[in-house]
Design a protein around this motif. Structure first.
Motif, PDB file in Angstrom:
ATOM      1  N   GLY A  93     -28.650  21.308 -14.293  1.00 28.11           N
ATOM      2  CA  GLY A  93     -30.087  21.263 -14.028  1.00 28.11           C
ATOM      3  C   GLY A  93     -30.803  22.535 -14.431  1.00 28.11           C
ATOM      4  O   GLY A  93     -32.024  22.532 -14.632  1.00 28.11           O
ATOM      5  N   HIS A  94     -30.046  23.625 -14.574  1.00 30.27           N
ATOM      6  CA  HIS A  94     -30.629  24.897 -15.016  1.00 30.27           C
ATOM      7  C   HIS A  94     -30.270  25.222 -16.464  1.00 30.27           C
ATOM      8  O   HIS A  94     -30.390  26.366 -16.903  1.00 30.27           O
ATOM      9  CB  HIS A  94     -30.184  26.035 -14.099  1.00 30.27           C
ATOM     10  N   GLY A  95     -29.841  24.214 -17.198  1.00 31.27           N
ATOM     11  CA  GLY A  95     -29.669  24.371 -18.641  1.00 31.27           C
ATOM     12  C   GLY A  95     -28.336  24.901 -19.112  1.00 31.27           C
ATOM     13  O   GLY A  95     -28.172  25.166 -20.312  1.00 31.27           O
ATOM     14  N   LEU A  96     -27.371  25.074 -18.210  1.00 31.55           N
ATOM     15  CA  LEU A  96     -26.058  25.538 -18.642  1.00 31.55           C
ATOM     16  C   LEU A  96     -25.288  24.392 -19.298  1.00 31.55           C
ATOM     17  O   LEU A  96     -25.373  23.239 -18.873  1.00 31.55           O
ATOM     18  CB  LEU A  96     -25.259  26.072 -17.458  1.00 31.55           C
ATOM     19  N   LYS A  97     -24.542  24.708 -20.333  1.00 35.55           N
ATOM     20  CA  LYS A  97     -23.641  23.740 -20.945  1.00 35.55           C
ATOM     21  C   LYS A  97     -22.441  23.529 -20.025  1.00 35.55           C
ATOM     22  O   LYS A  97     -22.088  24.406 -19.227  1.00 35.55           O
ATOM     23  CB  LYS A  97     -23.171  24.238 -22.310  1.00 35.55           C
ATOM     24  N   LEU A  98     -21.786  22.367 -20.168  1.00 38.23           N
ATOM     25  CA  LEU A  98     -20.744  21.996 -19.223  1.00 38.23           C
ATOM     26  C   LEU A  98     -19.459  21.588 -19.933  1.00 38.23           C
ATOM     27  O   LEU A  98     -19.493  20.841 -20.917  1.00 38.23           O
ATOM     28  CB  LEU A  98     -21.225  20.838 -18.340  1.00 38.23           C
ATOM     29  N   THR A  99     -18.349  22.072 -19.410  1.00 35.11           N
ATOM     30  CA  THR A  99     -17.034  21.688 -19.908  1.00 35.11           C
ATOM     31  C   THR A  99     -16.068  21.689 -18.731  1.00 35.11           C
ATOM     32  O   THR A  99     -16.427  22.070 -17.613  1.00 35.11           O
ATOM     33  CB  THR A  99     -16.559  22.625 -21.026  1.00 35.11           C
ATOM     34  N   ALA A 100     -14.830  21.234 -18.954  1.00 34.68           N
ATOM     35  CA  ALA A 100     -13.832  21.199 -17.877  1.00 34.68           C
ATOM     36  C   ALA A 100     -12.448  20.995 -18.463  1.00 34.68           C
ATOM     37  O   ALA A 100     -12.290  20.317 -19.483  1.00 34.68           O
ATOM     38  CB  ALA A 100     -14.141  20.075 -16.881  1.00 34.68           C
ATOM     39  N   HIS A 101     -11.444  21.564 -17.794  1.00 36.14           N
ATOM     40  CA  HIS A 101     -10.047  21.269 -18.106  1.00 36.14           C
ATOM     41  C   HIS A 101      -9.713  19.907 -17.489  1.00 36.14           C
ATOM     42  O   HIS A 101      -9.701  19.767 -16.254  1.00 36.14           O
ATOM     43  CB  HIS A 101      -9.127  22.315 -17.477  1.00 36.14           C
ATOM     44  N   VAL A 102      -9.422  18.923 -18.300  1.00 34.14           N
ATOM     45  CA  VAL A 102      -9.036  17.599 -17.794  1.00 34.14           C
ATOM     46  C   VAL A 102      -8.029  16.962 -18.739  1.00 34.14           C
ATOM     47  O   VAL A 102      -7.923  17.335 -19.911  1.00 34.14           O
ATOM     48  CB  VAL A 102     -10.250  16.656 -17.641  1.00 34.14           C
ATOM     49  N   GLY A 103      -7.294  15.982 -18.200  1.00 32.47           N
ATOM     50  CA  GLY A 103      -6.344  15.245 -19.023  1.00 32.47           C
ATOM     51  C   GLY A 103      -5.230  16.105 -19.570  1.00 32.47           C
ATOM     52  O   GLY A 103      -4.634  15.783 -20.596  1.00 32.47           O
ATOM     53  N   GLU A 104      -4.894  17.176 -18.846  1.00 28.47           N
ATOM     54  CA  GLU A 104      -3.914  18.138 -19.343  1.00 28.47           C
ATOM     55  C   GLU A 104      -2.538  17.932 -18.731  1.00 28.47           C
ATOM     56  O   GLU A 104      -1.520  17.991 -19.433  1.00 28.47           O
ATOM     57  CB  GLU A 104      -4.388  19.565 -19.039  1.00 28.47           C
ATOM     58  N   THR A 105      -2.472  17.721 -17.434  1.00 30.28           N
ATOM     59  CA  THR A 105      -1.204  17.754 -16.720  1.00 30.28           C
ATOM     60  C   THR A 105      -0.470  16.419 -16.798  1.00 30.28           C
ATOM     61  O   THR A 105      -1.049  15.376 -17.142  1.00 30.28           O
ATOM     62  CB  THR A 105      -1.426  18.102 -15.243  1.00 30.28           C
ATOM     63  N   ASP A 106       0.803  16.432 -16.422  1.00 28.22           N
ATOM     64  CA  ASP A 106       1.596  15.209 -16.426  1.00 28.22           C
ATOM     65  C   ASP A 106       1.065  14.185 -15.429  1.00 28.22           C
ATOM     66  O   ASP A 106       1.248  12.980 -15.596  1.00 28.22           O
ATOM     67  CB  ASP A 106       3.066  15.524 -16.099  1.00 28.22           C
TER      68      ASP A 106
END
Length: 350
Positions: free
Chosen positions: A194-207
């Motif tokens: 909502g304050h304009g920051l781009k978004l990412t995340a660590h996902v789909g990595e682990t067993d």
């Protein structure tokens, strides 16, 4: 062989590169890690680089990863790690632009405020940009071991101390239950987005991860880009969703051989992501800990995946497209990369 020609592995190493998935503390080399530990009286499991970075799995690695935050304490430490990491990456892999994951929550446990962490990092990276021409941005990362409330407080710190170089929010580590659980931090993501920051995340990595983790990061968190994401290939519907949304993926080939025990070959999940048309960009993740560098990720990683020269060039360009910098910087990077491609294509062995 014509003396002007270079081998394909050398070609891959010399390609101009971005790096979008790079943890700041892991840009140290082993010697500096040990030096800073001695400086601050931090006892490491070993001072021998040959054994210091031996891990059984991802959870074992994350214990060592936390040690790295113990040894960086002074402004000079932060600035030195920042500057030296760029210099090494240029030499090892022709780095031209990089985005850093920084974890202020780890350092807060050691009494350092958000500005005390961010400002000397920026100072070191700006000095490296002047000396080597390597642009940068910073993604502040939520430590998933901490609570959802602390993640909201972290976003509050970003907003209270704005820095133009800090452009995104991510999440890494694992929850106390050793899961990814990306939606646990949905409120922090809504505030950041909502304050304009781009978004990412660590996902789909682990067993234990599933394609649902990837879907949740896209649909619930509203991520612009994802780190890892390998489990996406288990569900064609999630692949289609990512393609529809134009989601880029910052993958790290060498780390998968250590954290997941996968073999780098044409059957690897990263190769399957590439073959599915997903815009994949290659990074190191944690170079020091995985005994890798950006050149090796291309020279050995892409080579083992069976990636040809045209696809390798597209992968390097994908890093520009998925970057969180402004369009003018992207335009300049594309022109710079095009010039590098021309020179290298002329030297590649037929």
């Amino acid at each position: 062989m014509d003396a002007r020609m270079i081998s394909y592995p050398d070609y891959l190493q010399l390609l101009p590169k971005t790096e979008l998935h790079c943890h700041f503390v892991s840009t140290m080399d082993a010697a500096l890690f040990v030096e800073l530990a001695e400086k601050h009286g931090v006892e490491l499991p070993s001072s021998d680089p040959a054994t210091l970075f031996d891990f059984d799995d991802l959870v074992d690695f994350l214990v060592a990863f936390r040690y790295a935050h113990d040894v960086i304490r002074d402004p000079d430490d932060f600035e030195r790690v920042a500057y030296d990491g760029v210099r090494s990456a240029v030499a090892d892999g022709n780095l031209r632009y990089r985005e850093y994951y920084v974890n202020p929550q780890y350092f807060a446990e050691r009494g350092l405020s958000y500005p005390q962490v961010i400002d000397p990092i920026i100072a070191g990276l700006e000095r490296a940009e002047r000396d080597f021409g390597v642009g940068f941005r910073i993604v502040v990362a939520i430590n998933r071991r901490d609570s959802a409330e602390s993640a909201i407080e972290l976003v509050g710190q970003i907003l209270a101390h704005p820095r133009p170089q800090v452009v995104g929010l991510g999440q890494d580590d694992l929850t106390p239950e050793s899961t990814e659980d990306p939606t646990r931090f949905a409120e922090a993501y809504r505030l950041a987005g909502g304050h304009g920051l781009k978004l990412t995340a660590h996902v789909g990595e682990t067993d234990a991860a599933t394609p649902a983790n990837v879907r949740d990061a896209i649909e619930v968190l509203g991520c612009d880009r994802l780190d890892h994401g390998y489990r996406i290939v288990d569900d064609p519907a999630v692949v289609a969703l990512a393609l529809e949304r134009g989601i880029g993926f910052a993958v790290t080939p060498v780390s998968t051989t250590i954290c997941s025990g996968w073999t780098l070959d044409p059957a690897h999940r990263i190769r399957r992501m590439i073959d599915a048309g997903l815009p994949v960009a290659v990074s190191t993740d944690d170079a020091m800990f995985f005994r890798t560098d950006l050149g090796r990720e291309y020279r050995e990683g892409l080579f083992a995946l069976g990636i040809d020269a045209e696809t390798a060039k597209q992968i390097s360009l994908n890093g520009i497209d998925a970057a969180f910098c402004d369009e003018e910087q992207k335009r300049m990077l594309r022109a710079d990369f095009a010039a590098h491609f021309l020179a290298l294509d002329a030297l590649l062995e037929p």
